[in-house]
Scaffold this active site. Structure first.
Site, PDB file in Angstrom:
ATOM      1  N   CYS A 158       3.905 -49.025  16.642  1.00  0.00           N
ATOM      2  CA  CYS A 158       3.382 -47.771  17.170  1.00  0.00           C
ATOM      3  C   CYS A 158       4.027 -47.475  18.522  1.00  0.00           C
ATOM      4  O   CYS A 158       4.020 -48.323  19.418  1.00  0.00           O
ATOM      5  CB  CYS A 158       1.867 -47.881  17.324  1.00  0.00           C
ATOM      6  SG  CYS A 158       1.119 -46.451  18.124  1.00  0.00           S
ATOM      7  N   CYS A 202       0.253 -52.544  19.184  1.00  0.00           N
ATOM      8  CA  CYS A 202       0.723 -52.713  17.802  1.00  0.00           C
ATOM      9  C   CYS A 202       2.234 -52.436  17.790  1.00  0.00           C
ATOM     10  O   CYS A 202       2.671 -51.375  18.245  1.00  0.00           O
ATOM     11  CB  CYS A 202      -0.017 -51.764  16.863  1.00  0.00           C
ATOM     12  SG  CYS A 202      -1.811 -52.005  16.903  1.00  0.00           S
ATOM     13  N   CYS A 254      -5.602 -33.715  16.050  1.00  0.00           N
ATOM     14  CA  CYS A 254      -5.518 -35.136  16.363  1.00  0.00           C
ATOM     15  C   CYS A 254      -5.425 -35.248  17.879  1.00  0.00           C
ATOM     16  O   CYS A 254      -4.519 -34.679  18.488  1.00  0.00           O
ATOM     17  CB  CYS A 254      -4.277 -35.708  15.685  1.00  0.00           C
ATOM     18  SG  CYS A 254      -4.007 -37.428  16.091  1.00  0.00           S
ATOM     19  N   CYS A 305      -1.795 -46.913  25.523  1.00  0.00           N
ATOM     20  CA  CYS A 305      -2.730 -47.706  24.721  1.00  0.00           C
ATOM     21  C   CYS A 305      -2.503 -49.171  25.044  1.00  0.00           C
ATOM     22  O   CYS A 305      -1.368 -49.591  25.272  1.00  0.00           O
ATOM     23  CB  CYS A 305      -2.488 -47.456  23.222  1.00  0.00           C
ATOM     24  SG  CYS A 305      -3.699 -48.279  22.146  1.00  0.00           S
ATOM     25  N   GLU A 343      -0.628 -36.149  24.557  1.00  0.00           N
ATOM     26  CA  GLU A 343      -0.272 -35.237  23.471  1.00  0.00           C
ATOM     27  C   GLU A 343      -1.428 -35.076  22.497  1.00  0.00           C
ATOM     28  O   GLU A 343      -2.227 -35.989  22.303  1.00  0.00           O
ATOM     29  CB  GLU A 343       0.938 -35.804  22.702  1.00  0.00           C
ATOM     30  CG  GLU A 343       2.132 -36.022  23.589  1.00  0.00           C
ATOM     31  CD  GLU A 343       3.359 -36.541  22.835  1.00  0.00           C
ATOM     32  OE1 GLU A 343       4.454 -36.353  23.347  1.00  0.00           O
ATOM     33  OE2 GLU A 343       3.217 -37.145  21.753  1.00  0.00           O
ATOM     34  N   CYS A 388       1.722 -39.924  13.011  1.00  0.00           N
ATOM     35  CA  CYS A 388       1.000 -41.145  13.376  1.00  0.00           C
ATOM     36  C   CYS A 388       1.931 -42.144  14.042  1.00  0.00           C
ATOM     37  O   CYS A 388       2.976 -42.487  13.496  1.00  0.00           O
ATOM     38  CB  CYS A 388       0.436 -41.834  12.138  1.00  0.00           C
ATOM     39  SG  CYS A 388      -0.664 -40.820  11.200  1.00  0.00           S
TER      40      CYS A 388
HETATM   41  N1  SAH Z   1      -5.913 -46.800  18.288  1.00  0.00           N
HETATM   42  C1  SAH Z   1      -6.334 -46.205  17.055  1.00  0.00           C
HETATM   43  C2  SAH Z   1      -5.620 -44.881  16.756  1.00  0.00           C
HETATM   44  C3  SAH Z   1      -4.178 -45.071  16.435  1.00  0.00           C
HETATM   45  S1  SAH Z   1      -3.267 -43.786  15.627  1.00  0.00           S
HETATM   46  C4  SAH Z   1      -6.088 -47.171  15.925  1.00  0.00           C
HETATM   47  O1  SAH Z   1      -5.261 -48.072  16.095  1.00  0.00           O
HETATM   48  O2  SAH Z   1      -6.693 -47.040  14.872  1.00  0.00           O
HETATM   49  C5  SAH Z   1      -3.898 -43.658  14.013  1.00  0.00           C
HETATM   50  C6  SAH Z   1      -3.241 -44.527  12.940  1.00  0.00           C
HETATM   51  O3  SAH Z   1      -1.819 -44.424  12.915  1.00  0.00           O
HETATM   52  C7  SAH Z   1      -3.578 -45.997  13.108  1.00  0.00           C
HETATM   53  O4  SAH Z   1      -3.965 -46.524  11.871  1.00  0.00           O
HETATM   54  C8  SAH Z   1      -2.249 -46.565  13.519  1.00  0.00           C
HETATM   55  O5  SAH Z   1      -2.142 -47.942  13.248  1.00  0.00           O
HETATM   56  C9  SAH Z   1      -1.298 -45.717  12.706  1.00  0.00           C
HETATM   57  N2  SAH Z   1       0.091 -45.806  13.154  1.00  0.00           N
HETATM   58  C10 SAH Z   1       0.558 -46.213  14.352  1.00  0.00           C
HETATM   59  N3  SAH Z   1       1.913 -46.190  14.376  1.00  0.00           N
HETATM   60  C11 SAH Z   1       2.293 -45.747  13.169  1.00  0.00           C
HETATM   61  C12 SAH Z   1       3.579 -45.494  12.594  1.00  0.00           C
HETATM   62  N4  SAH Z   1       4.700 -45.692  13.279  1.00  0.00           N
HETATM   63  N5  SAH Z   1       3.617 -45.032  11.330  1.00  0.00           N
HETATM   64  C13 SAH Z   1       2.470 -44.818  10.633  1.00  0.00           C
HETATM   65  N6  SAH Z   1       1.247 -45.038  11.119  1.00  0.00           N
HETATM   66  C14 SAH Z   1       1.151 -45.505  12.379  1.00  0.00           C
END
Ligand code: SAH
Length: 402
Positions: free
Chosen positions: A163, A160, A149, A156, A136, A394
């Protein structure tokens, strides 16, 4: 998705004290805290013009038995004119056009679904890749700029727990051209007038690219940097965008952050910190068991020192987890210890994800968190979250299950 600032990651196998999954073909859900640092090897996507630099394109065209200058013509069609159909390539004789298009401009991303939110100003695109994998990207139109984005991996491996992408595990790395093609398709969408909004005279071009979709770009380092080069190379060799409009977000893959700094590309790095203390960050960002809070912040500071680019710290605010005033103070103090004026904090109200009971901090708690950081002199802006109602914000991208 997001508003942004940058980040980085590693290429080689990494030893970690957290359990490491062996690559598999399927994206089995990872166990809690389990990291997948090496991508499973799948069938490679077909080779595409955007995988190659200009010299390689010329060589590829000649290897197909055509004149070398055809490479430039193809590049002009793809990167500069954003041509959608081979019929528009009228400077290429029909007989050779079909061959060149089949071999160097194969369709890599087939649109499966397009979802709009925010009165049509946010558009999430779901694409199918050559092997059926889904990814996406999200286009966001603001009054004065357009941001896309993009994804860099299918799934991934960073796991985390807040996420949605992290919960799916890592299926495979995306190729350079698959990454670039998301930007090209977005640019065409915009040109066709399929994205609402923007004041009169607002830019019709994508000016900002953030690596904040699915995947950890720095864990797919070569392809991600290749894509950045294609996006920034002047037209017709590339899309001719400014590197200053690009943000790479990372969980904190320290060696890759240093490697990225040494590339000499003036992009923004964003570090997903989410906690200023190791105990909590080990849980929220499992790679912390390999590179600690202080090591990740030090690498972010080095990135600033080498590039002169202000780094962004991402901090998803999760109710009752990481939103306490003392954590804001600790974060501000840790940043100030390194120096002033090098960093910006970007709190992100947590977006809901399936199966998670975590939720965003109360507005008053969020305000207090921001107030404390600002009181310490740390520039702080809460991220404007777009597209949460289409699971496009995000941490909500999980096309594998869409
Ligand atoms: N792998 C990269 C890109 C991730 S997406 C990274 O971890 O930085 C970009 C941002 O969104 C990251 O800071 C990630 O931690 C955050 N993110 C992930 N899940 C989220 C959620 N449920 N709510 C808000 N931010 C989130």
């Amino acid at each position: 998705m997001s508003d942004v600032e940058p980040t980085t990651a590693p290429t080689t196998a990494i030893s970690t004290s957290a359990p490491v999954a062996m690559p598999t073909q399927s994206s089995a859900r990872p166990k809690r805290g389990e990291l997948t640092l090496a991508a499973p090897r799948g069938g490679k996507p077909p080779q595409h013009l955007a995988d190659l630099d200009p010299a390689e394109r010329k060589a590829a065209v000649e290897a197909l038995g055509h004149k070398g200058f055809r490479a430039k013509q193809l590049s002009t069609h793809y990167f500069e004119r954003l041509v959608e159909s081979p019929q528009e390539m009228s400077d290429l004789p029909k007989a050779i056009r079909d061959d060149l298009v089949a071999k160097l401009l194969p369709q890599l991303l087939t649109p499966v679904r397009t979802l709009a939110a925010d009165n049509g100003k946010t558009v999430k695109s779901v694409y199918r890749l050559h092997d059926g994998a889904l990814v996406e990207s999200v286009l966001m139109r603001y009054p004065k700029r357009v941001t896309i984005c993009i994804s860099s991996q299918v799934g991934c491996g960073m796991n985390c727990p807040f996420c949605a992408t992290g919960q799916e595990g890592l299926t495979r790395n995306m190729s350079t051209a698959e990454i670039v093609e998301q930007v090209v398709q977005a640019a065409r969408l915009l040109r066709r007038g399929e994205v609402a909004g923007g004041a009169e005279g607002a830019p019709l071009r994508v000016g900002n690219v953030v690596f904040m979709g699915m995947g950890e770009a720095l864990a797919n380092y070569g392809a991600a940097v290749g894509a950045i080069r294609r996006i920034t190379d002047p037209a017709p060799d590339g899309l001719g965008m400014s590197a200053r409009g690009i943000t790479v977000s990372t969980v904190g893959l320290v060696p890759a952050m240093d490697k990225l700094a040494a590339e000499g590309i003036p992009l923004t790095l964003a570090l997903s910190l989410h906690a200023p203390d190791d105990k909590l960050r080990n849980e929220l960002v499992p790679i912390n068991t390999r590179w600690s809070v202080d090591e990740a912040i030090d690498a972010a500071y080095r990135y600033f020192q080498v590039t002169g680019r202000r780094v962004s710290i991402e901090y998803a605010l999760i109710r009752g987890m990481n939103d306490q005033g003392w954590r804001a103070d600790l974060l501000g103090t840790k940043l100030n210890t390194r120096g002033r004026g090098w960093v910006h904090v970007n709190p992100i109200p947590l977006n809901p994800t399936p199966g998670s009971r975590w939720t965003a901090s109360d507005p008053g708690v969020e305000r207090e968190f921001v107030r404390r950081l600002r009181a310490l002199g740390v520039p702080t802006t809460v991220r404007d979250t777009r597209g949460s109602d289409i699971d496009g914000a995000c941490g909500q991208l999980a096309a594998a299950t869409a």
